[in-house]
Write an enzyme that holds these catalytic residues in place. Structure first.
Site, PDB file in Angstrom:
ATOM      1  N   GLY A 193       0.774  -1.236   0.000  1.00 34.26           N
ATOM      2  CA  GLY A 193       0.000   0.000   0.000  1.00 34.26           C
ATOM      3  C   GLY A 193       0.804   1.284   0.000  1.00 34.26           C
ATOM      4  N   SER A 194       2.040   1.255  -0.529  1.00 36.95           N
ATOM      5  CA  SER A 194       2.807   2.510  -0.498  1.00 36.95           C
ATOM      6  C   SER A 194       2.200   3.555  -1.432  1.00 36.95           C
ATOM      7  CB  SER A 194       4.284   2.261  -0.834  1.00 36.95           C
ATOM      8  OG  SER A 194       4.433   1.850  -2.167  1.00 36.95           O
ATOM      9  N   ASN A 195       1.620   3.119  -2.540  1.00 29.00           N
ATOM     10  CA  ASN A 195       0.948   4.092  -3.419  1.00 29.00           C
ATOM     11  C   ASN A 195      -0.303   4.642  -2.744  1.00 29.00           C
ATOM     12  OD1 ASN A 195       2.227   4.333  -6.259  1.00 29.00           O
ATOM     13  ND2 ASN A 195       2.389   2.160  -5.775  1.00 29.00           N
ATOM     14  N   MET A 212      -3.958  -7.411  -7.321  1.00 35.17           N
ATOM     15  CA  MET A 212      -3.377  -8.527  -8.070  1.00 35.17           C
ATOM     16  C   MET A 212      -4.424  -9.378  -8.801  1.00 35.17           C
ATOM     17  SD  MET A 212      -0.256  -7.938  -7.710  1.00 35.17           S
ATOM     18  CE  MET A 212       0.631  -9.405  -8.240  1.00 35.17           C
ATOM     19  N   ARG A 213      -5.523  -8.786  -9.198  1.00 35.45           N
ATOM     20  CA  ARG A 213      -6.554  -9.537  -9.913  1.00 35.45           C
ATOM     21  C   ARG A 213      -6.966  -8.785 -11.165  1.00 35.45           C
ATOM     22  NH1 ARG A 213      -8.373 -14.147  -6.761  1.00 35.45           N
ATOM     23  NH2 ARG A 213      -7.291 -13.876  -4.801  1.00 35.45           N
ATOM     24  N   ASN A 229      -4.607   2.071 -13.362  1.00 33.30           N
ATOM     25  CA  ASN A 229      -3.640   1.197 -12.686  1.00 33.30           C
ATOM     26  C   ASN A 229      -2.249   1.794 -12.830  1.00 33.30           C
ATOM     27  OD1 ASN A 229      -2.619  -1.213 -11.427  1.00 33.30           O
ATOM     28  ND2 ASN A 229      -1.981  -1.940 -13.438  1.00 33.30           N
ATOM     29  N   HIS A 233       1.848   0.607 -13.037  1.00 32.21           N
ATOM     30  CA  HIS A 233       2.668  -0.581 -13.278  1.00 32.21           C
ATOM     31  C   HIS A 233       4.145  -0.161 -13.320  1.00 32.21           C
ATOM     32  CE1 HIS A 233       3.711  -4.541 -14.725  1.00 32.21           C
ATOM     33  NE2 HIS A 233       4.473  -3.965 -15.643  1.00 32.21           N
ATOM     34  N   SER A 277       4.283   3.361 -15.360  1.00 33.77           N
ATOM     35  CA  SER A 277       3.209   3.811 -16.244  1.00 33.77           C
ATOM     36  C   SER A 277       1.891   3.802 -15.501  1.00 33.77           C
ATOM     37  CB  SER A 277       3.051   2.836 -17.434  1.00 33.77           C
ATOM     38  OG  SER A 277       4.276   2.615 -18.095  1.00 33.77           O
ATOM     39  N   ASP A 325      -2.077  -5.459 -17.315  1.00 35.44           N
ATOM     40  CA  ASP A 325      -1.174  -4.321 -17.540  1.00 35.44           C
ATOM     41  C   ASP A 325      -1.253  -3.827 -18.986  1.00 35.44           C
ATOM     42  OD1 ASP A 325      -0.349  -4.658 -14.888  1.00 35.44           O
ATOM     43  OD2 ASP A 325       1.166  -6.116 -15.474  1.00 35.44           O
TER      44      ASP A 325
HETATM   45  C1  GRF Z   1       3.466  -1.138  -7.393  1.00 35.14           C
HETATM   46  O1  GRF Z   1       4.833  -1.294  -7.687  1.00 35.14           O
HETATM   47  C2  GRF Z   1       2.652  -1.089  -8.646  1.00 35.14           C
HETATM   48  O2  GRF Z   1       3.352  -0.617  -9.727  1.00 35.14           O
HETATM   49  C3  GRF Z   1       2.260  -2.521  -8.866  1.00 35.14           C
HETATM   50  O3  GRF Z   1       2.100  -3.044  -7.578  1.00 35.14           O
HETATM   51  C4  GRF Z   1       2.932  -2.349  -6.671  1.00 35.14           C
HETATM   52  C5  GRF Z   1       2.125  -1.971  -5.490  1.00 35.14           C
HETATM   53  O4  GRF Z   1       2.911  -1.459  -4.467  1.00 35.14           O
HETATM   54  N1  GRF Z   1       1.067  -2.601  -9.684  1.00 35.14           N
HETATM   55  P1  GRF Z   1       2.249  -0.807  -3.215  1.00 35.14           P
HETATM   56  O5  GRF Z   1       1.313  -1.836  -2.603  1.00 35.14           O
HETATM   57  O6  GRF Z   1       1.520   0.432  -3.640  1.00 35.14           O
HETATM   58  O7  GRF Z   1       3.382  -0.499  -2.291  1.00 35.14           O
END
Ligand code: GRF
Length: 198
Positions: free
Chosen positions: A14-16, A94-95, A111, A113, A140, A149
């Site tokens: 969940g860092s994003n 992841m789905r 999304n 990636h 991206s 993706d």
């Molecule tokens: C990210 O690197 C994103 O590009 C990919 O999954 C990862 C998720 O990381 N789709 P986080 O859970 O947001 O840390």
């Protein structure tokens, strides 16, 4: 000012999600996180939602590994609709999504990636870039369609690959770029939402 109602879906650390919620909290992103949803009961992304007092839910995914069971995907669609979500933000979810979600939120699911798509879709894209001898990789943000993706690219950020890079060091720098790029892209959606609707 009209805040863009977003829903964040993730399966991992969940860092994003944290970067987005921090920007919202500090008043630098005109969005409102209505809900965070995960297909994993103990995913750290749900703890982050709780830390930021954002409504959150575990979605039992059903028996498949890479997609949701139809009932689960219908349930997800309903949860997001009931929460009034206008933009669905995948952050490490992841789905693969299918018709119920794609029909309910056309061009409203994005999304991020960790590669310069269309290069290196799939898992551990930073390792793929390193193994291919690339000098530049990055991340991206793209609209989501039914392929992994895949879908129209909205924005990209380049990250140089250094001679001494390991998969870990490259991944770490790409994630730093992700945490800047994703909120910036969502900010553009917010502007559009305020101006004329998405
Ligand atoms: C990210 O690197 C994103 O590009 C990919 O999954 C990862 C998720 O990381 N789709 P986080 O859970 O947001 O840390």
């Amino acid at each position: 000012m009209k805040q863009l109602p977003i829903g964040i879906l993730g399966s991992g650390k969940g860092s994003n999600c944290r970067a987005i919620l921090e920007r919202i909290r500090s008043g630098n992103l005109a969005a409102e996180a209505r809900v965070v949803i995960s297909d994993l009961l103990d995913a750290p992304i749900l703890d982050i939602a709780r830390e930021f007092s954002v409504s959150n839910a575990y979605l039992p995914p059903g028996q498949f590994r890479t997609r949701l069971e139809p009932d689960a995907e219908n349930g997800l669609t309903n949860m997001l609709r009931e929460a009034g979500v206008e933009l669905v933000v995948l952050a490490g979810f992841m789905r693969v999504l299918h018709a119920p979600m794609l029909k309910a939120f056309p061009r409203r699911i994005i999304n991020i990636h960790p590669s310069l798509l269309p290069k290196f879709p799939g898992l551990e894209a930073w390792k793929q870039a390193l193994a291919a001898g690339e000098e530049v990789s990055g991340c991206s943000v793209h609209y989501v369609d039914q392929k992994i993706d895949h879908g129209e690219i909205i924005a990209q950020r380049e990250v140089a690959i250094l001679p001494e890079d390991t998969p870990e060091s490259l991944h770490a720098r790409i994630q730093i770029a992700e945490r800047e790029l994703y909120p910036a892209v969502i900010a553009e959606f917010c502007e559009r939402y305020q101006a004329a609707g998405l």
